[in-house]
Design a protein around this motif. Structure first.
Motif, mmCIF file in Angstrom:
data_model
loop_
_atom_site.group_PDB
_atom_site.id
_atom_site.type_symbol
_atom_site.label_atom_id
_atom_site.label_comp_id
_atom_site.label_asym_id
_atom_site.label_seq_id
_atom_site.Cartn_x
_atom_site.Cartn_y
_atom_site.Cartn_z
ATOM 1 N N GLY A 5 -0.191 -6.951 11.481
ATOM 2 C CA GLY A 5 0.034 -8.329 11.913
ATOM 3 C C GLY A 5 0.318 -9.260 10.742
ATOM 4 O O GLY A 5 1.094 -10.213 10.883
ATOM 5 N N SER A 6 -0.286 -8.999 9.586
ATOM 6 C CA SER A 6 -0.066 -9.890 8.442
ATOM 7 C C SER A 6 1.395 -9.865 7.998
ATOM 8 O O SER A 6 1.966 -10.904 7.622
ATOM 9 C CB SER A 6 -0.979 -9.485 7.275
ATOM 10 O OG SER A 6 -2.328 -9.639 7.660
ATOM 11 N N TRP A 15 4.163 -16.123 18.249
ATOM 12 C CA TRP A 15 3.250 -16.854 17.376
ATOM 13 C C TRP A 15 3.078 -16.134 16.055
ATOM 14 O O TRP A 15 3.156 -14.905 15.982
ATOM 15 C CB TRP A 15 1.858 -16.978 18.010
ATOM 16 C CG TRP A 15 1.890 -17.489 19.390
ATOM 17 C CD1 TRP A 15 2.408 -18.694 19.789
ATOM 18 C CD2 TRP A 15 1.420 -16.830 20.583
ATOM 19 N NE1 TRP A 15 2.268 -18.815 21.145
ATOM 20 C CE2 TRP A 15 1.680 -17.701 21.663
ATOM 21 C CE3 TRP A 15 0.798 -15.623 20.838
ATOM 22 C CZ2 TRP A 15 1.347 -17.381 22.973
ATOM 23 C CZ3 TRP A 15 0.465 -15.302 22.146
ATOM 24 C CH2 TRP A 15 0.728 -16.167 23.196
ATOM 25 N N ASP A 22 3.570 -11.528 10.921
ATOM 26 C CA ASP A 22 3.430 -12.989 10.923
ATOM 27 C C ASP A 22 4.119 -13.606 9.700
ATOM 28 O O ASP A 22 4.755 -14.661 9.810
ATOM 29 C CB ASP A 22 1.947 -13.385 10.960
ATOM 30 C CG ASP A 22 1.327 -13.130 12.334
ATOM 31 O OD1 ASP A 22 2.053 -12.690 13.253
ATOM 32 O OD2 ASP A 22 0.118 -13.377 12.489
ATOM 33 N N THR A 33 -2.140 6.852 9.358
ATOM 34 C CA THR A 33 -2.748 6.761 8.025
ATOM 35 C C THR A 33 -3.814 5.669 7.943
ATOM 36 O O THR A 33 -4.408 5.462 6.877
ATOM 37 C CB THR A 33 -1.659 6.466 6.967
ATOM 38 O OG1 THR A 33 -0.833 5.411 7.457
ATOM 39 C CG2 THR A 33 -0.794 7.703 6.714
ATOM 40 N N THR A 90 2.522 -1.127 12.035
ATOM 41 C CA THR A 90 1.868 0.054 11.454
ATOM 42 C C THR A 90 0.365 0.047 11.726
ATOM 43 O O THR A 90 -0.336 0.956 11.296
ATOM 44 C CB THR A 90 2.109 0.138 9.934
ATOM 45 O OG1 THR A 90 1.514 -1.012 9.320
ATOM 46 C CG2 THR A 90 3.584 0.205 9.608
ATOM 47 N N THR A 91 -0.126 -1.009 12.386
ATOM 48 C CA THR A 91 -1.483 -0.992 12.924
ATOM 49 C C THR A 91 -1.319 -1.019 14.442
ATOM 50 O O THR A 91 -0.251 -1.385 14.940
ATOM 51 C CB THR A 91 -2.298 -2.227 12.479
ATOM 52 O OG1 THR A 91 -1.625 -3.420 12.914
ATOM 53 C CG2 THR A 91 -2.466 -2.281 10.976
ATOM 54 N N THR A 125 4.773 -11.242 20.574
ATOM 55 C CA THR A 125 4.487 -12.670 20.780
ATOM 56 C C THR A 125 5.426 -13.549 19.960
ATOM 57 O O THR A 125 6.106 -13.084 19.047
ATOM 58 C CB THR A 125 3.035 -13.048 20.399
ATOM 59 O OG1 THR A 125 2.904 -13.021 18.964
ATOM 60 C CG2 THR A 125 2.016 -12.121 21.026
ATOM 61 N N ASP A 176 0.807 -1.234 0.000
ATOM 62 C CA ASP A 176 0.000 0.000 0.000
ATOM 63 C C ASP A 176 0.840 1.284 0.000
ATOM 64 O O ASP A 176 1.903 1.338 0.624
ATOM 65 C CB ASP A 176 -0.913 0.048 1.222
ATOM 66 C CG ASP A 176 -1.695 -1.237 1.404
ATOM 67 O OD1 ASP A 176 -2.896 -1.179 1.623
ATOM 68 O OD2 ASP A 176 -1.064 -2.312 1.312
ATOM 69 N N ASN A 202 -4.160 -11.380 6.092
ATOM 70 C CA ASN A 202 -4.314 -12.812 6.372
ATOM 71 C C ASN A 202 -3.419 -13.663 5.460
ATOM 72 O O ASN A 202 -3.900 -14.348 4.558
ATOM 73 C CB ASN A 202 -5.782 -13.249 6.236
ATOM 74 C CG ASN A 202 -6.687 -12.478 7.172
ATOM 75 O OD1 ASN A 202 -6.227 -11.906 8.168
ATOM 76 N ND2 ASN A 202 -7.965 -12.432 6.874
ATOM 77 N N LEU A 253 2.972 5.978 12.861
ATOM 78 C CA LEU A 253 2.835 5.096 11.700
ATOM 79 C C LEU A 253 1.392 4.639 11.493
ATOM 80 O O LEU A 253 0.999 4.274 10.384
ATOM 81 C CB LEU A 253 3.755 3.878 11.842
ATOM 82 C CG LEU A 253 5.178 4.060 11.313
ATOM 83 C CD1 LEU A 253 5.881 5.215 11.957
ATOM 84 C CD2 LEU A 253 5.980 2.797 11.459
HETATM 85 N N1 NAD Z 1 0.729 -13.349 15.783
HETATM 86 C C1 NAD Z 1 -0.159 -12.855 16.619
HETATM 87 O O1 NAD Z 1 0.061 -12.871 17.830
HETATM 88 C C2 NAD Z 1 -1.427 -12.252 16.056
HETATM 89 C C3 NAD Z 1 -2.367 -11.688 16.915
HETATM 90 C C4 NAD Z 1 -3.538 -11.144 16.376
HETATM 91 C C5 NAD Z 1 -3.748 -11.148 15.005
HETATM 92 N N2 NAD Z 1 -2.820 -11.725 14.183
HETATM 93 C C6 NAD Z 1 -3.018 -11.753 12.723
HETATM 94 O O2 NAD Z 1 -2.740 -10.469 12.200
HETATM 95 C C7 NAD Z 1 -3.505 -10.268 10.990
HETATM 96 C C8 NAD Z 1 -4.234 -8.948 11.064
HETATM 97 O O3 NAD Z 1 -3.293 -7.918 11.197
HETATM 98 P P1 NAD Z 1 -3.721 -6.373 11.269
HETATM 99 O O4 NAD Z 1 -5.029 -6.248 11.931
HETATM 100 O O5 NAD Z 1 -2.574 -5.647 11.824
HETATM 101 O O6 NAD Z 1 -3.968 -5.983 9.748
HETATM 102 P P2 NAD Z 1 -3.148 -6.376 8.426
HETATM 103 O O7 NAD Z 1 -1.701 -6.508 8.714
HETATM 104 O O8 NAD Z 1 -3.838 -7.552 7.800
HETATM 105 O O9 NAD Z 1 -3.378 -5.079 7.541
HETATM 106 C C9 NAD Z 1 -4.694 -4.748 7.115
HETATM 107 C C10 NAD Z 1 -4.636 -3.716 6.011
HETATM 108 O O10 NAD Z 1 -4.188 -2.466 6.536
HETATM 109 C C11 NAD Z 1 -3.167 -1.920 5.716
HETATM 110 N N3 NAD Z 1 -2.313 -1.098 6.576
HETATM 111 C C12 NAD Z 1 -1.448 -1.500 7.527
HETATM 112 N N4 NAD Z 1 -0.909 -0.450 8.164
HETATM 113 C C13 NAD Z 1 -1.429 0.660 7.572
HETATM 114 C C14 NAD Z 1 -1.270 2.063 7.799
HETATM 115 N N5 NAD Z 1 -0.473 2.541 8.770
HETATM 116 N N6 NAD Z 1 -1.961 2.920 7.010
HETATM 117 C C15 NAD Z 1 -2.804 2.460 6.056
HETATM 118 N N7 NAD Z 1 -2.995 1.149 5.805
HETATM 119 C C16 NAD Z 1 -2.321 0.257 6.561
HETATM 120 C C17 NAD Z 1 -2.490 -3.144 5.131
HETATM 121 O O11 NAD Z 1 -1.802 -2.857 3.952
HETATM 122 C C18 NAD Z 1 -3.665 -4.078 4.897
HETATM 123 O O12 NAD Z 1 -4.280 -3.817 3.667
HETATM 124 C C19 NAD Z 1 -4.439 -11.454 10.871
HETATM 125 O O13 NAD Z 1 -3.918 -12.382 9.942
HETATM 126 C C20 NAD Z 1 -4.443 -12.053 12.272
HETATM 127 O O14 NAD Z 1 -4.705 -13.417 12.291
HETATM 128 C C21 NAD Z 1 -1.671 -12.255 14.685
#
Ligand code: NAD
Ligand code: FE2
Length: 356
Positions: A91-92, A143, A95, A176, A132-133, A141, A37, A64, A173
């Protein structure tokens, strides 16, 4: 009383801490993993200007991450052998980076370990996480959630060597993030906090982090709903996600997360919504089972009615809103209690609304 608490991740938090990435990489060759992105572009440029040119960049990580995506990524990294991996994303991305770290950028070892428990000869590559989220806590973690849509299942890497070496939580971060992702990732963190409370693995340290996390998140989200550019609220949200990460890194998640996986796989519901819309129902099943948990939940909510708070944020109260019929819902809840995360939950199925 007897308990253990462990989290080996070196954490730096605050606006502008991204600028410490050069010192953390410290001249090592690195692989940069990120999303495609546009909002990632300036941060990605900042990383490379401070840490030097990466050995390679993977910028194809979609939400995911699936086995198919990771196979394609590894195919494109043939012969790339970095000293450290930098994960810049949600998280994607983090992970996916853990999967790459476990297999040293090769698909087969990480895949065979994930599916069949095959041993991996070398320890994982070190990982630096830059979330960035503000949500998943994957930066704190060991995992990684990997998705297998063909097999209709969610897989989990779980290795002590997958704790990141360091994390830079820079709330700027997340500025956005549009509202929908701010909400989904924020509620994922709320779910981590509450799930670590109604958890057979809870301890006084994880509880303290969880209670503070819930406070931060319940204060930050309504402010961000009104004004996405509220910097103080972004910081509070990132702090809440960090505290929730510190809490559930020691307990794992519980029933709400097990309910969420089929909702994501079969109904396409975003992870953070799938694991949070049912929190009031899960809480109803938890209350009255354990006095410490009851007290911690009361302190977490500080008088807020969770159902009303979620409704004001625009989150549906029940699964029918996602197209899940009553029979399917009963199947999902029953399976969730039987699964591993469900067995972390302190309550029993008879206490769950509609399941008695
Ligand atoms: N390992 C763990 O402990 C753990 C815990 C909870 C969730 N997860 C996993 O994490 C994933 C979800 O991660 P998530 O919620 O962080 O979302 P994500 O990483 O899937 O991102 C979602 C969307 O947001 C966009 N994005 C990310 N940061 C941005 C920013 N600063 N500005 C604009 N757009 C941005 C990404 O490009 C993507 O399109 C799932 O697969 C879930 O299963 C893992
Ligand atoms: Fe989660």
């Amino acid at each position: 009383m007897s308990f253990a608490y462990h989290n080996p991740v070196r954490l730096r938090f605050g606006e502008g801490v991204l600028d410490e990435i050069g010192a953390l990489v410290a001249g090592r060759s690195y692989l940069l993993v990120t999303h495609p992105d546009a909002p990632m572009r300036p941060w990605r440029d900042r990383v490379t200007s401070l840490a030097g040119e990466p050995l390679a960049v993977v910028d194809t990580i979609e939400p995911n991450p699936s086995l198919a995506l990771l196979r394609r990524v590894c195919d494109g990294l043939d012969g790339v052998d970095p000293e450290v991996i930098v994960a810049l994303g949600g998280g994607s991305v983090i992970d996916s980076a853990k999967f790459l770290a476990a297999g040293h950028c090769r698909f087969a070892p990480a895949h065979d370990h994930l599916l069949h428990g095959a041993p991996i000869a070398a320890p994982a590559l070190p990982l630096i996480a830059i979330p960035t989220t503000a949500g998943t806590g994957s930066d704190l973690t060991k995992w990684a959630t990997i998705w297998d849509p063909e097999g209709n299942r969610k897989l989990s890497l779980n290795r002590d060597d997958l704790y990141p070496e360091a994390v830079l939580v820079d709330p700027l971060l997340a500025a956005t993030l549009p509202w929908a992702m701010t909400l989904a990732s924020g509620l994922d963190a709320l779910s981590h906090a509450l799930e670590s409370l109604w958890n057979v693995n809870a301890n006084p340290v994880s509880r303290t982090h969880a209670v503070q996390a819930a406070h931060d998140i319940l204060a930050a989200l309504p402010r961000l709903q009104r004004d996405l550019s509220d910097r103080e609220a972004r910081s509070l949200m990132s702090l809440g996600a960090t505290r929730a990460g510190l809490a559930f890194s020691n307990t794992q998640t519980a029933l709400a997360h097990n309910i969420s996986y089929p909702l994501t796989l079969e109904y396409g519901v975003t992870h953070g919504i799938a694991c949070s819309f049912c929190l009031p129902q899960v809480m109803q099943a938890a209350l009255g089972v354990d006095a410490d948990c009851d007290a911690a939940l009361a302190a977490s909510l500080g008088g807020t009615n969770l159902r009303d708070a979620l409704s004001r944020l625009g989150v549906p109260a029940d699964a029918a809103a996602f197209g899940v019929g009553p029979d399917d819902w009963r199947r999902i809840v029953t399976d969730a209690f039987a699964g591993q995360r469900g067995r972390n939950f302190i309550g029993s199925i008879g206490r769950f609304p509609g399941m008695g």
